[in-house]
Motif scaffolding. Structure first.
Motif, PDB file in Angstrom:
ATOM      1  N   ASP A   2       1.933  14.917 -12.754  1.00  0.00           N
ATOM      2  CA  ASP A   2       3.169  14.404 -12.172  1.00  0.00           C
ATOM      3  C   ASP A   2       2.897  13.120 -11.385  1.00  0.00           C
ATOM      4  N   VAL A   3       3.866  12.222 -11.386  1.00  0.00           N
ATOM      5  CA  VAL A   3       3.716  10.952 -10.665  1.00  0.00           C
ATOM      6  C   VAL A   3       3.500  11.194  -9.173  1.00  0.00           C
ATOM      7  N   ARG A   4       4.161  12.188  -8.624  1.00  0.00           N
ATOM      8  CA  ARG A   4       4.010  12.465  -7.203  1.00  0.00           C
ATOM      9  C   ARG A   4       2.595  12.901  -6.853  1.00  0.00           C
ATOM     10  N   THR A   5       1.936  13.611  -7.758  1.00  0.00           N
ATOM     11  CA  THR A   5       0.568  14.031  -7.462  1.00  0.00           C
ATOM     12  C   THR A   5      -0.408  12.868  -7.584  1.00  0.00           C
ATOM     13  N   ILE A   6      -0.142  11.948  -8.504  1.00  0.00           N
ATOM     14  CA  ILE A   6      -1.016  10.778  -8.636  1.00  0.00           C
ATOM     15  C   ILE A   6      -0.923   9.914  -7.379  1.00  0.00           C
ATOM     16  N   SER A   7       0.293   9.640  -6.937  1.00  0.00           N
ATOM     17  CA  SER A   7       0.450   8.793  -5.758  1.00  0.00           C
ATOM     18  C   SER A   7      -0.032   9.496  -4.487  1.00  0.00           C
ATOM     19  N   ALA A   8       0.042  10.826  -4.473  1.00  0.00           N
ATOM     20  CA  ALA A   8      -0.411  11.545  -3.292  1.00  0.00           C
ATOM     21  C   ALA A   8      -1.934  11.509  -3.170  1.00  0.00           C
ATOM     22  N   GLU A   9      -2.644  11.372  -4.302  1.00  0.00           N
ATOM     23  CA  GLU A   9      -4.096  11.339  -4.267  1.00  0.00           C
ATOM     24  C   GLU A   9      -4.635   9.989  -3.801  1.00  0.00           C
ATOM     25  N   ALA A  10      -3.900   8.946  -4.051  1.00  0.00           N
ATOM     26  CA  ALA A  10      -4.364   7.605  -3.684  1.00  0.00           C
ATOM     27  C   ALA A  10      -4.189   7.397  -2.177  1.00  0.00           C
ATOM     28  N   PRO A  11      -5.247   6.925  -1.514  1.00  0.00           N
ATOM     29  CA  PRO A  11      -5.106   6.684  -0.071  1.00  0.00           C
ATOM     30  C   PRO A  11      -4.196   5.483   0.188  1.00  0.00           C
ATOM     31  N   ALA A  12      -3.340   5.633   1.160  1.00  0.00           N
ATOM     32  CA  ALA A  12      -2.403   4.560   1.498  1.00  0.00           C
ATOM     33  C   ALA A  12      -3.061   3.569   2.449  1.00  0.00           C
ATOM     34  N   TRP A  13      -2.690   2.322   2.299  1.00  0.00           N
ATOM     35  CA  TRP A  13      -3.171   1.299   3.225  1.00  0.00           C
ATOM     36  C   TRP A  13      -2.373   1.386   4.520  1.00  0.00           C
ATOM     37  N   PRO A  14      -3.023   1.223   5.657  1.00  0.00           N
ATOM     38  CA  PRO A  14      -2.268   1.166   6.913  1.00  0.00           C
ATOM     39  C   PRO A  14      -1.391  -0.095   6.953  1.00  0.00           C
ATOM     40  N   ARG A  15      -0.319   0.004   7.698  1.00  0.00           N
ATOM     41  CA  ARG A  15       0.622  -1.115   7.790  1.00  0.00           C
ATOM     42  C   ARG A  15      -0.065  -2.386   8.291  1.00  0.00           C
ATOM     43  N   ALA A  16      -0.976  -2.256   9.228  1.00  0.00           N
ATOM     44  CA  ALA A  16      -1.664  -3.439   9.768  1.00  0.00           C
ATOM     45  C   ALA A  16      -2.484  -4.144   8.688  1.00  0.00           C
ATOM     46  N   ARG A  17      -3.098  -3.370   7.804  1.00  0.00           N
ATOM     47  CA  ARG A  17      -3.894  -3.982   6.732  1.00  0.00           C
ATOM     48  C   ARG A  17      -2.998  -4.720   5.746  1.00  0.00           C
ATOM     49  N   VAL A  18      -1.884  -4.119   5.379  1.00  0.00           N
ATOM     50  CA  VAL A  18      -0.940  -4.769   4.471  1.00  0.00           C
ATOM     51  C   VAL A  18      -0.419  -6.063   5.091  1.00  0.00           C
ATOM     52  N   MET A  19      -0.059  -5.991   6.359  1.00  0.00           N
ATOM     53  CA  MET A  19       0.480  -7.179   7.032  1.00  0.00           C
ATOM     54  C   MET A  19      -0.573  -8.275   7.162  1.00  0.00           C
ATOM     55  N   SER A  20      -1.831  -7.905   7.360  1.00  0.00           N
ATOM     56  CA  SER A  20      -2.871  -8.933   7.466  1.00  0.00           C
ATOM     57  C   SER A  20      -3.031  -9.670   6.141  1.00  0.00           C
ATOM     58  N   TRP A  21      -2.921  -8.973   5.013  1.00  0.00           N
ATOM     59  CA  TRP A  21      -2.999  -9.644   3.713  1.00  0.00           C
ATOM     60  C   TRP A  21      -1.779 -10.535   3.485  1.00  0.00           C
ATOM     61  N   ILE A  22      -0.622 -10.065   3.891  1.00  0.00           N
ATOM     62  CA  ILE A  22       0.589 -10.881   3.735  1.00  0.00           C
ATOM     63  C   ILE A  22       0.496 -12.125   4.608  1.00  0.00           C
ATOM     64  N   TYR A  23       0.078 -11.982   5.868  1.00  0.00           N
ATOM     65  CA  TYR A  23      -0.046 -13.132   6.755  1.00  0.00           C
ATOM     66  C   TYR A  23      -1.119 -14.105   6.264  1.00  0.00           C
ATOM     67  N   GLY A  24      -2.201 -13.576   5.739  1.00  0.00           N
ATOM     68  CA  GLY A  24      -3.240 -14.444   5.188  1.00  0.00           C
ATOM     69  C   GLY A  24      -2.730 -15.246   4.005  1.00  0.00           C
ATOM     70  N   GLY A  25      -1.976 -14.599   3.125  1.00  0.00           N
ATOM     71  CA  GLY A  25      -1.386 -15.304   1.991  1.00  0.00           C
ATOM     72  C   GLY A  25      -0.381 -16.355   2.423  1.00  0.00           C
ATOM     73  N   LEU A  26       0.445 -16.015   3.405  1.00  0.00           N
ATOM     74  CA  LEU A  26       1.404 -16.997   3.925  1.00  0.00           C
ATOM     75  C   LEU A  26       0.692 -18.172   4.594  1.00  0.00           C
ATOM     76  N   GLY A  27      -0.429 -17.895   5.272  1.00  0.00           N
ATOM     77  CA  GLY A  27      -1.204 -18.975   5.881  1.00  0.00           C
ATOM     78  C   GLY A  27      -1.777 -19.919   4.835  1.00  0.00           C
ATOM     79  N   ALA A  28      -2.293 -19.363   3.742  1.00  0.00           N
ATOM     80  CA  ALA A  28      -2.824 -20.207   2.657  1.00  0.00           C
ATOM     81  C   ALA A  28      -1.714 -21.035   2.027  1.00  0.00           C
ATOM     82  N   LEU A  29      -0.545 -20.422   1.836  1.00  0.00           N
ATOM     83  CA  LEU A  29       0.590 -21.178   1.299  1.00  0.00           C
ATOM     84  C   LEU A  29       1.016 -22.289   2.255  1.00  0.00           C
ATOM     85  N   ALA A  30       0.993 -22.025   3.546  1.00  0.00           N
ATOM     86  CA  ALA A  30       1.376 -23.045   4.529  1.00  0.00           C
ATOM     87  C   ALA A  30       0.412 -24.229   4.490  1.00  0.00           C
ATOM     88  N   VAL A  31      -0.878 -23.949   4.426  1.00  0.00           N
ATOM     89  CA  VAL A  31      -1.865 -25.040   4.341  1.00  0.00           C
ATOM     90  C   VAL A  31      -1.648 -25.849   3.072  1.00  0.00           C
TER      91      VAL A  31
END
Length: 175
Positions: A2-31
């Motif tokens: 089941d799709v729910r069991t597959i997604s439940a097995e994968a570890p989720a990224w913390p919000r801070a980690r996701v935001m750091s990648w987004i901010y890093g990408g936005l910083g590269a785009l700004a430069v």
């Protein structure tokens, strides 16, 4: 399974980690946007750099323009994207693939009559590729690959940058 069991097995990224990648990408785009719209494209800056007595900052601008003309932004993005994609492969295989891709990209750039000076820049890129393969830290490889891919998209090398960005984003969830 089941799709729910597959997604439940994968570890989720913390919000801070996701935001750091987004901010890093936005910083590269700004430069990249600043380089493109404030340094490369303005006509007044181009005219000032075409004079006999050029300001001191024209040398740096000319370097950025050479990176565009020699497809260097895209090549750096490809090196980063392929380095990230092949992180778990053996170093000689990784280096061979990177050199092959750089040779293909060089033949494309040489076909457009960019000039022989670009060959030396491409040789330096092969050395950078070797460093990516043998010495690179995994996290910094991801960061550099994402930044170079986004910069290549904005700085006139979108064909190489798009491929590199796709390779980087496909491998990013396993970072």
């Amino acid at each position: 399974m089941d799709v729910r069991t597959i997604s439940a097995e994968a570890p989720a990224w913390p919000r801070a980690r996701v935001m750091s990648w987004i901010y890093g990408g936005l910083g590269a785009l700004a430069v990249a946007m600043v380089l493109r719209y404030a340094v490369i494209e303005p006509h007044a800056i181009g005219i000032a750099c075409a004079e006999d007595q050029v300001p001191w900052w024209c040398v740096a601008r000319q370097g950025v323009v050479w990176f565009h003309l020699g497809w260097i932004w895209g090549a750096l993005a490809l090196v980063g994207g392929l380095s990230v994609t092949t992180l778990e492969w053996r170093p000689p295989v990784r280096l061979g693939i990177l050199v092959l891709v750089l040779a293909f990209a060089l033949s494309y750039a040489a076909y457009q009559n960019v000039g022989l000076n670009v060959v030396w820049i491409w040789a330096a890129l092969c050395i950078v590729a070797a460093l990516f393969v043998y010495v690179a830290n995994t996290l910094w490889t991801f960061r550099l690959a994402l930044a170079m891919s986004l910069m290549a998209l904005v700085l006139y090398n979108s064909d190489y940058g798009a491929v590199a960005l796709a390779l980087t984003l496909l491998r990013l969830p396993r970072a």
